[in-house]
Motif scaffolding. Sequence first.
Motif, PDB file in Angstrom:
ATOM      1  N   ARG A   5       3.072   4.824  16.028  1.00  0.00           N
ATOM      2  CA  ARG A   5       1.687   4.525  16.372  1.00  0.00           C
ATOM      3  C   ARG A   5       1.257   5.453  17.485  1.00  0.00           C
ATOM      4  N   VAL A  15      -1.182   5.054  11.307  1.00  0.00           N
ATOM      5  CA  VAL A  15      -0.118   4.388  10.567  1.00  0.00           C
ATOM      6  C   VAL A  15       0.633   5.444   9.757  1.00  0.00           C
ATOM      7  N   GLU A  33      -1.938  -0.493   4.443  1.00  0.00           N
ATOM      8  CA  GLU A  33      -2.637  -0.496   5.721  1.00  0.00           C
ATOM      9  C   GLU A  33      -2.916   0.932   6.120  1.00  0.00           C
ATOM     10  N   PRO A  34      -4.130   1.308   6.274  1.00  0.00           N
ATOM     11  CA  PRO A  34      -5.344   0.552   6.016  1.00  0.00           C
ATOM     12  C   PRO A  34      -5.565   0.414   4.509  1.00  0.00           C
ATOM     13  N   TYR A  97     -11.052   8.032   6.097  1.00  0.00           N
ATOM     14  CA  TYR A  97     -10.101   7.879   7.189  1.00  0.00           C
ATOM     15  C   TYR A  97      -9.539   9.240   7.578  1.00  0.00           C
ATOM     16  N   TYR A 107       0.212  10.564   8.579  1.00  0.00           N
ATOM     17  CA  TYR A 107      -0.337   9.404   9.270  1.00  0.00           C
ATOM     18  C   TYR A 107      -1.803   9.262   8.903  1.00  0.00           C
ATOM     19  N   SER A 109      -5.425   7.055   9.958  1.00  0.00           N
ATOM     20  CA  SER A 109      -6.010   6.220  11.003  1.00  0.00           C
ATOM     21  C   SER A 109      -6.222   4.802  10.483  1.00  0.00           C
ATOM     22  N   ARG A 110      -6.115   3.842  11.394  1.00  0.00           N
ATOM     23  CA  ARG A 110      -6.301   2.440  11.013  1.00  0.00           C
ATOM     24  C   ARG A 110      -7.767   2.117  10.732  1.00  0.00           C
ATOM     25  N   ARG A 111      -8.645   2.803  11.372  1.00  0.00           N
ATOM     26  CA  ARG A 111     -10.080   2.542  11.219  1.00  0.00           C
ATOM     27  C   ARG A 111     -10.766   3.741  10.574  1.00  0.00           C
TER      28      ARG A 111
END
Length: 127
Positions: A5, A15, A33-34, A97, A107, A109-111
Motif C-alpha cells: 500500500r 492495491v 478491489e477496486p 483508475y 498497482y 488506485s483504490r479510488r
Amino acid sequence: MRIFRWRRRGDGGLVRVCADGDLADGEIRRLREPPAVLCRAGGRLYALGLRCSHAGALLSKGTIVEDCLECPLHGGRFALDGGSVRSGPASHGVPAYDVVVREGLVYVSRRPRRRGRATRRPWGARR
C-alpha cells in the motif's frame, strides 16, 4: 522491502493486483478491489470501472476495440485512457483508475480519478 500500500495525499492508496507480465496484450482481467477491470492495449495498462454505465453489464466480458473497451451487451465503447463514452447507448462514462508499475508489479488506485476539476470564475464574473 514489501510495498503493498503506497499512499499519497488524497489518492486513497494503491492495491497490488498482479505481476506486469501476467497480462497479455488485448486481455481483460476482473479485479476485486477496486471493483474494476484491468486491461492491456498497445503495451499500456488501463483500469476502468467494472460495469457498463448503460445496463450494468460486466465489462470484464467485453473486448478491446482500437483504443476502447466495448461492452458485451449493447456494444457501447468507453475510452481506455479516461472512461469517457466513445459510442453506444451509454450516456455517461465509467470510472478510470490510475495504474502504476513498480519493480515488475502492477498497482491500481483504490479510488477512481477525478473527472475534471471545476474551474473558478474570476471574481464578479457571471455565468
